[in-house]
Structure formats: structure tokens, C-alpha cells
Design a protein around this motif. Structure first.
Motif, PDB file in Angstrom:
ATOM      1  N   VAL A  19     164.546   7.387  24.812  1.00 40.34           N
ATOM      2  CA  VAL A  19     163.640   8.296  25.505  1.00 40.34           C
ATOM      3  C   VAL A  19     162.235   7.722  25.392  1.00 40.34           C
ATOM      4  CG1 VAL A  19     165.058  10.353  25.157  1.00 40.34           C
ATOM      5  CG2 VAL A  19     163.345   9.745  23.447  1.00 40.34           C
ATOM      6  N   ASP A  20     161.362   8.154  26.288  1.00 41.20           N
ATOM      7  CA  ASP A  20     159.988   7.655  26.236  1.00 41.20           C
ATOM      8  C   ASP A  20     159.102   8.615  25.443  1.00 41.20           C
ATOM      9  OD1 ASP A  20     159.493   9.792  27.941  1.00 41.20           O
ATOM     10  OD2 ASP A  20     159.211   8.540  29.710  1.00 41.20           O
ATOM     11  N   GLU A  21     157.826   8.259  25.321  1.00 41.25           N
ATOM     12  CA  GLU A  21     156.928   9.091  24.520  1.00 41.25           C
ATOM     13  C   GLU A  21     156.696  10.465  25.153  1.00 41.25           C
ATOM     14  OE1 GLU A  21     152.756   7.109  26.073  1.00 41.25           O
ATOM     15  OE2 GLU A  21     153.220   7.092  23.954  1.00 41.25           O
ATOM     16  N   ASP A  22     156.882  10.579  26.460  1.00 37.87           N
ATOM     17  CA  ASP A  22     156.754  11.885  27.105  1.00 37.87           C
ATOM     18  C   ASP A  22     157.778  12.878  26.551  1.00 37.87           C
ATOM     19  OD1 ASP A  22     154.647  11.046  28.692  1.00 37.87           O
ATOM     20  OD2 ASP A  22     155.954  10.476  30.361  1.00 37.87           O
ATOM     21  N   GLY A  44     155.771   7.999  12.357  1.00 42.52           N
ATOM     22  CA  GLY A  44     156.684   8.591  13.330  1.00 42.52           C
ATOM     23  C   GLY A  44     158.033   7.898  13.302  1.00 42.52           C
ATOM     24  N   PRO A  45     158.873   8.242  14.255  1.00 41.01           N
ATOM     25  CA  PRO A  45     160.187   7.597  14.319  1.00 41.01           C
ATOM     26  C   PRO A  45     160.055   6.122  14.703  1.00 41.01           C
ATOM     27  CG  PRO A  45     159.845   9.035  16.221  1.00 41.01           C
ATOM     28  CD  PRO A  45     158.686   9.244  15.306  1.00 41.01           C
ATOM     29  N   ALA A  46     161.061   5.352  14.312  1.00 42.65           N
ATOM     30  CA  ALA A  46     161.116   3.942  14.709  1.00 42.65           C
ATOM     31  C   ALA A  46     161.095   3.872  16.235  1.00 42.65           C
ATOM     32  CB  ALA A  46     162.382   3.293  14.166  1.00 42.65           C
ATOM     33  N   TRP A  47     160.536   2.787  16.749  1.00 43.91           N
ATOM     34  CA  TRP A  47     160.390   2.682  18.195  1.00 43.91           C
ATOM     35  C   TRP A  47     160.547   1.249  18.652  1.00 43.91           C
ATOM     36  CZ3 TRP A  47     155.875   0.305  20.311  1.00 43.91           C
ATOM     37  CH2 TRP A  47     154.915  -0.054  19.367  1.00 43.91           C
ATOM     38  N   PHE A  48     160.715   1.095  19.942  1.00 46.94           N
ATOM     39  CA  PHE A  48     160.877  -0.206  20.585  1.00 46.94           C
ATOM     40  C   PHE A  48     159.826  -0.338  21.668  1.00 46.94           C
ATOM     41  CE2 PHE A  48     164.965   1.137  19.062  1.00 46.94           C
ATOM     42  CZ  PHE A  48     165.564  -0.008  18.583  1.00 46.94           C
ATOM     43  N   ARG A  49     159.340  -1.547  21.869  1.00 48.34           N
ATOM     44  CA  ARG A  49     158.448  -1.806  23.000  1.00 48.34           C
ATOM     45  C   ARG A  49     159.294  -2.496  24.069  1.00 48.34           C
ATOM     46  NH1 ARG A  49     153.015  -2.083  22.966  1.00 48.34           N
ATOM     47  NH2 ARG A  49     153.020  -2.511  20.744  1.00 48.34           N
ATOM     48  N   LEU A  50     159.454  -1.811  25.182  1.00 47.10           N
ATOM     49  CA  LEU A  50     160.230  -2.346  26.293  1.00 47.10           C
ATOM     50  C   LEU A  50     159.337  -2.339  27.528  1.00 47.10           C
ATOM     51  CD1 LEU A  50     163.458  -0.254  25.630  1.00 47.10           C
ATOM     52  CD2 LEU A  50     163.060  -2.631  24.987  1.00 47.10           C
ATOM     53  N   ASN A  51     159.171  -3.487  28.117  1.00 47.28           N
ATOM     54  CA  ASN A  51     158.288  -3.624  29.286  1.00 47.28           C
ATOM     55  C   ASN A  51     156.894  -3.077  29.007  1.00 47.28           C
ATOM     56  OD1 ASN A  51     160.301  -4.807  30.902  1.00 47.28           O
ATOM     57  ND2 ASN A  51     161.110  -2.800  31.429  1.00 47.28           N
ATOM     58  N   GLY A  52     156.415  -3.276  27.791  1.00 44.76           N
ATOM     59  CA  GLY A  52     155.068  -2.876  27.421  1.00 44.76           C
ATOM     60  C   GLY A  52     154.899  -1.397  27.093  1.00 44.76           C
ATOM     61  N   ARG A  53     155.988  -0.627  27.104  1.00 46.79           N
ATOM     62  CA  ARG A  53     155.906   0.811  26.827  1.00 46.79           C
ATOM     63  C   ARG A  53     156.768   1.153  25.614  1.00 46.79           C
ATOM     64  NH1 ARG A  53     157.430   4.450  31.349  1.00 46.79           N
ATOM     65  NH2 ARG A  53     156.277   5.907  30.058  1.00 46.79           N
ATOM     66  N   PRO A  54     156.369   2.175  24.843  1.00 49.48           N
ATOM     67  CA  PRO A  54     157.157   2.575  23.683  1.00 49.48           C
ATOM     68  C   PRO A  54     158.348   3.451  24.086  1.00 49.48           C
ATOM     69  CG  PRO A  54     155.184   3.920  23.820  1.00 49.48           C
ATOM     70  CD  PRO A  54     155.094   2.907  24.917  1.00 49.48           C
ATOM     71  N   TYR A  55     159.482   3.164  23.476  1.00 48.97           N
ATOM     72  CA  TYR A  55     160.686   3.969  23.662  1.00 48.97           C
ATOM     73  C   TYR A  55     161.281   4.254  22.289  1.00 48.97           C
ATOM     74  CZ  TYR A  55     160.517   3.085  28.638  1.00 48.97           C
ATOM     75  OH  TYR A  55     160.117   3.039  29.945  1.00 48.97           O
ATOM     76  N   PHE A  56     161.990   5.373  22.204  1.00 47.08           N
ATOM     77  CA  PHE A  56     162.542   5.841  20.950  1.00 47.08           C
ATOM     78  C   PHE A  56     164.030   6.099  21.127  1.00 47.08           C
ATOM     79  CE2 PHE A  56     158.190   7.038  21.481  1.00 47.08           C
ATOM     80  CZ  PHE A  56     157.601   6.745  20.273  1.00 47.08           C
ATOM     81  N   ARG A  57     164.823   5.646  20.154  1.00 42.49           N
ATOM     82  CA  ARG A  57     166.262   5.903  20.185  1.00 42.49           C
ATOM     83  C   ARG A  57     166.508   7.283  19.581  1.00 42.49           C
ATOM     84  NH1 ARG A  57     169.317   1.078  17.869  1.00 42.49           N
ATOM     85  NH2 ARG A  57     168.048   1.704  16.116  1.00 42.49           N
TER      86      ARG A  57
END
Length: 74
Positions: A19-22, A44-57
Motif C-alpha cells: 500500500v502507499d503512504e495515502d 514507522g513500519p518498514a517500507w520500500f522505495r519503488l519508482n521513487g515513492r514509499p510503499y508499505f507491505r
């Protein structure tokens, strides 16, 4: 213990869904600045940078929630 799956577009999130930060902003009623501060501070929760944007599993959000649980009976 599953804190999230949420019903979304007729389906359910799975633990490995992203999911994204929204999503975090809406779920926890916080602004994007708060989520950015969580990422910057590492609180916060662990996150990934995908295409320059943060995403969260979803599983990382659930783990973060579990580790920040406070039991008032303890």
C-alpha cells in the motif's frame, strides 16, 4: 493476529500486498508529513522505495502495530 486486512475494491489485502503512504494516512488519520517523519526517524513500519515513492507491505504494518501495542492491564 491480523490488524489489517481491509476490504478494498471488493477484495482483501494479503500479507504480501503493498500500500502507499495515502493508505497509512487514511488508516491512522495522520498527514503525509507524519508518515514521512516516521520513515526519517525509523519509528514507522518498514517500507520500500519503488519508482521513487514509499510503499508499505501489509505484513510490515501489522508487525509494527504489534510491536507498538501497549497492554493497559500489564
Amino acid at each position: 493476529m491480523k490488524h489489517l486486512p481491509e476490504v478494498d475494491k471488493g477484495g482483501r489485502f494479503l500479507a504480501d500486498d503493498f500500500v502507499d503512504e495515502d493508505f497509512l494516512c487514511e488508516k491512522f488519520d495522520v498527514g503525509k508529513t507524519t508518515v514521512a517523519n516516521w520513515r526519517r526517524k525509523g519509528t514507522g513500519p518498514a517500507w520500500f522505495r519503488l519508482n521513487g515513492r514509499p510503499y508499505f507491505r501489509i505484513s510490515d504494518i501489522e508487525e509494527w502495530l504489534a510491536t507498538n501495542r501497549i497492554d493497559p492491564a500489564a
